[in-house]
Design an enzyme around this catalytic site. Structure first.
Site, short mmCIF file in Angstrom:
data_model
loop_
_atom_site.label_atom_id
_atom_site.label_comp_id
_atom_site.label_asym_id
_atom_site.label_seq_id
_atom_site.Cartn_x
_atom_site.Cartn_y
_atom_site.Cartn_z
CG ASP A 8 -1.97 1.19 1.06
OD1 ASP A 8 -2.30 1.58 -0.08
OD2 ASP A 8 -2.39 1.73 2.09
NE ARG B 73 0.75 5.84 2.02
CZ ARG B 73 -0.57 5.83 1.87
NH1 ARG B 73 -1.18 6.92 1.47
NH2 ARG B 73 -1.27 4.77 2.15
#
Lengths: 593, 269
Positions: A323, A350
């Site tokens: 993710d 991220r």
């Protein structure tokens, strides 16, 4: 339709008489005002203080010496019982602040006094599916209208003077998991005039990430660009081109619900005339179900506003299995390197790496880790592709004895990212980026999953853990030319708010502990702080009003951390919710030193 | 002390001058309310701008003396005996939101029937404005148990209420050769914003035209109109009018359109 023309005629007449009475011509915001927002400090008419998203103000009235005199001027409560995460950035134009809040609400507030002018509450249907709190990140403004998106995946145009709805259009089907939270982006185009550009949310529900451009007057679609290979775009109401080539980087039908939500919106660079969008995680999270690079998930793409065509794409995490939902904003800046000016753009992903790309063509320039102890990749190769640590990908459940749960691994960073949504800032004064980052890891494992409309489409379980005893949050000053971290400020709770930097040598950000803080842009020393009474997860702005420099931030704890944060949530459990705009100013008599 | 007084006096003088400047001409005489509502002076000032005000029996407001159901109080306004009506404003004095609707019978009889929510016993009044700018006011008193404006709409008992939003039922009859009577009902929760946690959300505009785009009547609608608003109007139509078009819009910019056939004048109703 006739009713609409009647309404418009009435509105026009009302406007005419209002201006005749006041003797002032209502000008509203032009597209030029938006493009040049950074150089007009009397207003803030775009998310990011200019479409490049640098969050740099040329104001220097407020500086390192006098910031200690920054004083609260007013506070404005959002009221109600709907006090959830307030992740937004206010806009200011002609003495009016436009600010959005949780549950798809917007207010117009007198920027000098904090008095409310109007409030708009979206009437949300039952059954909306926001993944990560009921937040909104801010408004856009053009002409006499203000715009924002709502949790039921709509975009709304309101009359800036009255808050009345002018038009409202559907971005996606909320029952299928579509949602919307990002501030819309307004960009110029030669063929269509100004366009209002939005992304979508719903990457946890197997939606298809898309970018939509509309006529700001009517809300009609001009073009759409799905970001997942195999889907067709549209232009002027007709099919245009397919994104990529079907099945080139996706197996079977997996592209149909491939994710890639464009949930953080985008930036625009007036030099290259390109829109830069980040794209989110592939769906499902279980990467063993979708061998291949899964384009364009976890990527940055550059889109031509004239046609909606993708001019270039750069994938930060191909075949993402953690993710590493790479929507992170791509900030254009001119980089001095080896005596040359490079038209660059930077993004703090991220996945824990800080990337610098050539913003004209997406060519990789550099990537350096901005958080510690990254496990999933050994580094980034000379083409910008991760050198994976294969042992650190969650195991395939198909290989487990019971076929139900794959091998669990501990990965750094966690799925909430080295940096999440909270925007970075670039200082034209120091040529440094200021990055609100988090040092944490996660246990993550994969499970089988199949797509079902409106249901979570993850195929993964996880829990987040801090990796240091004394801090998770870490504000860092990064030199983009070298990747070197010049200073770091450690914060106990994870940082979840945006950053602002100024020509006065200051860096502002808020903390979950409730402090709005001002740092020395060269040393990271804390020069000022103020406790707003609830956690800050919004983005501060600064502007000039009546010859004084003002700073405002929205306070109100929430967002993804308390919802998803595992063990981390314990560290923030005593932070109370809220919902207040705080406005500060440097009084004239205190500006001298 | 002297200086202080002077400032106050000067301030007062400026206030008087600016007040006078703000008024169009001499302050108008607002006649005493025959229904003796404590809110009347306020209603006149807030909602009946400009123009003289007279109480006029030709403006008839029909409503039950006591509201059996405070969510659906039927109200009929008949000002057809008053010539030259351009607008009818309906007010419920003691409702938290007093303005109910403003009706403009562009080419229609000065007649409108609908239902309202009442929060407590109140005067319900209609002010019909004639072309000369004068407000002709009539009204009646409705007794009620209360709570009609601050309770959630029935629609919210169902999770999928939005799916039927704007569903329309309508019918038109020929009353005379030139006047039709039409009733239109649209599904809408008409949220007032006063029930806990439910923002205001209501049908705000409705227009009737004659099928070729010529407007016959329009209504500005406000929060006190009942859930699933039902309006009865009397548009003027020609013998050849075959269709009436209803177009409506709510505060979230949802738009609803409905066409209804007009019976042939040769065929008896």
């Amino acid at each position: 339709m006739k009713l609409r023309s009647l309404l418009l005629a009435t509105a026009g007449a009302a406007l005419l008489s209002a201006t005749a009475l006041s003797g002032v011509r209502a000008e509203g915001v032009t597209i030029d005002d938006i493009v040049k927002d950074q150089s007009t400090p009397a207003d803030v008419v775009s998310y990011g203080i200019g479409p490049r998203g640098q969050r740099f103000s040329p104001l220097e009235t407020l500086n390192k010496n006098n910031v200690k005199n920054l004083t609260p001027a007013w506070a404005f409560s959002f009221g109600g019982e709907k006090q959830r995460g307030q992740e937004n950035q206010p806009l200011i134009k002609d003495g009016v602040m436009y600010v959005t809040g949780s549950y798809s609400r917007m207010w117009a507030v007198d920027a000098k006094t904090g008095d409310e002018i109007w409030q708009y509450d979206a009437r949300l249907p039952e059954g909306i599916l926001p993944c990560c709190d009921v937040i909104n990140r801010g408004a856009a403004i053009l002409g006499d209208k203000v715009y924002f998106v709502t949790l039921d995946a709509k975009i709304v145009a309101l009359d800036a003077k009255t808050g009345k709805t002018i038009w409202r259009k559907k971005i996606g089907d909320y029952e299928a998991g579509y949602s919307a939270t990002a501030a819309p982006l307004i960009v110029p185009s030669e063929s269509h005039g100004p366009l209002i550009v939005t992304g979508n949310s719903g990457g946890e529900f197997g939606i298809v990430g898309e970018v939509q451009a509309r006529n700001p007057d009517t809300g009609e679609l001009v073009w759409t660009r799905p970001v997942i290979e195999g889907h067709m775009g549209t232009l002027n109401g007709k099919e245009s081109t397919m994104t990529g080539t079907k099945n080139e980087s996706w197996p079977g039908d997996m592209w149909k619900n491939g994710g890639g939500a464009t949930w953080l919106g985008g930036t625009y660079d007036p030099d290259t005339k390109l829109i830069y969008m980040g794209t989110g995680n592939p769906a499902p999270w279980n990467s063993h179900l979708r061998p291949g690079d899964n384009k364009w998930t976890s990527s940055r793409i550059a889109i031509d506003p004239e046609s909606g065509e993708i001019k270039w794409g750069f994938q930060t995490t191909p075949h993402d299995g953690w993710d590493f939902d790479g929507v992170n904003e791509f900030v254009s800046f001119d980089m001095q390197k080896d005596g040359q000016t490079v038209k660059a753009g930077a993004t703090a992903d991220r996945n824990g790496f800080f990337y610098v790309l050539d913003r004209t063509n997406g060519k990789f320039i550099s990537a350096t880790p901005f958080v510690k102890n990254i496990t999933w990749a050994k580094g980034i190769d000379e083409n910008g592709r991760p050198i994976y640590n294969d042992d650190n990908r969650p195991g395939d459940p198909a290989e487990a004895a019971d076929g139900k749960k794959g091998k669990s691994i501990f990965a750094v960073p966690s799925f909430l990212g080295g940096k999440n949504w909270m925007p970075i800032a670039y200082s034209q004064k120091t040529s440094m980026f200021y990055v609100p980052s988090n040092e944490w890891g996660m246990d993550i494992w994969n499970e089988p999953v199949t797509y079902k409309k409106g249901a979570a489409y993850l195929g993964a379980g996880f829990t987040i853990k801090p990796i240091f005893d004394d801090h998770i949050g870490s504000l860092k000053a990064i030199d983009p030319a070298t990747g070197e971290i010049k200073w770091e400020y450690k914060n106990k709770a994870p940082l979840w708010g945006g950053v602002l930097t100024t020509a006065g040598g200051l860096v502002f950000t808020g903390t979950p502990e409730g402090y709005l803080m001002a740092f020395d842009d060269e040393t990271g020393d804390v020069l000022w702080k103020f406790n707003t009474g609830t956690g800050i997860v919004g983005s501060p702005v600064t502007w000039e009003q009546d010859g004084e420099q003002w700073v405002a931030v929205v306070a109100g704890w929430g967002g993804a951390v308390p919802l998803w944060g595992g063990e981390v949530a314990k560290a923030v459990k005593d932070i109370n919710q809220g919902g207040t705009v705080w406005a500060f100013k440097l009084p004239k008599q205190m500006a001298a030193n | 002390m002297n200086t202080g007084w002077k400032t106050i006096v000067r301030g007062a003088a400026i206030l008087v001058v600016s007040l006078a400047a703000a008024l169009p001409a001499a302050a108008r005489d607002v006649p005493a309310d025959p229904l003796k509502s404590v809110m009347w002076a306020d209603m006149a000032e807030r909602f009946l701008a400009g123009g003289d005000i007279v109480f006029d029996q030709r403006v008839r407001v029909m409503a039950p003396r006591s509201a059996e159901d405070q969510f659906f109080v039927p109200v009929t306004v008949d000002a057809t005996r008053l010539p030259g009506v351009t607008e009818i404003v309906v007010l419920a004095d003691l409702n938290p939101i007093p303005k109910v609707l403003a009706y403009r019978p562009v080419d229609a009889e000065a007649f409108i029937a609908f239902q309202i929510k009442v929060e407590q016993a109140t005067v319900v009044r209609a002010a019909a404005r004639t072309a000369d700018g004068i407000w002709h006011v009539g009204g009646t008193h409705v007794d009620a148990a209360g709570g009609g404006c601050s309770s959630p709409a029935m629609a919210h008992g169902q999770a999928n209420w939005m799916a039927t939003l704007g569903q329309t039922r309508a019918r038109v009859w020929r009353e005379t050769r030139d006047v039709a009577r039409m009733t239109v009902r649209m599904r809408h929760p008409m949220d007032t914003g006063l029930a806990d946690g439910i923002p205001a959300f209501y049908l705000s505009d409705l227009e009737v035209s004659n099928g070729t785009g010529r407007p016959l009547a329009s209504i500005d609608i406000y929060e006190p109109v009942s859930e699933n608003p039902t309006f009865t109007l009397k548009p003027r139509i020609g013998a050849d009018t075959a269709e009436l078009d209803v177009e409506a819009r709510d505060t979230e910019a949802n738009e609803f359109a409905y066409s209804l056939p007009v019976p042939d004048p040769k065929v008896a109703n």
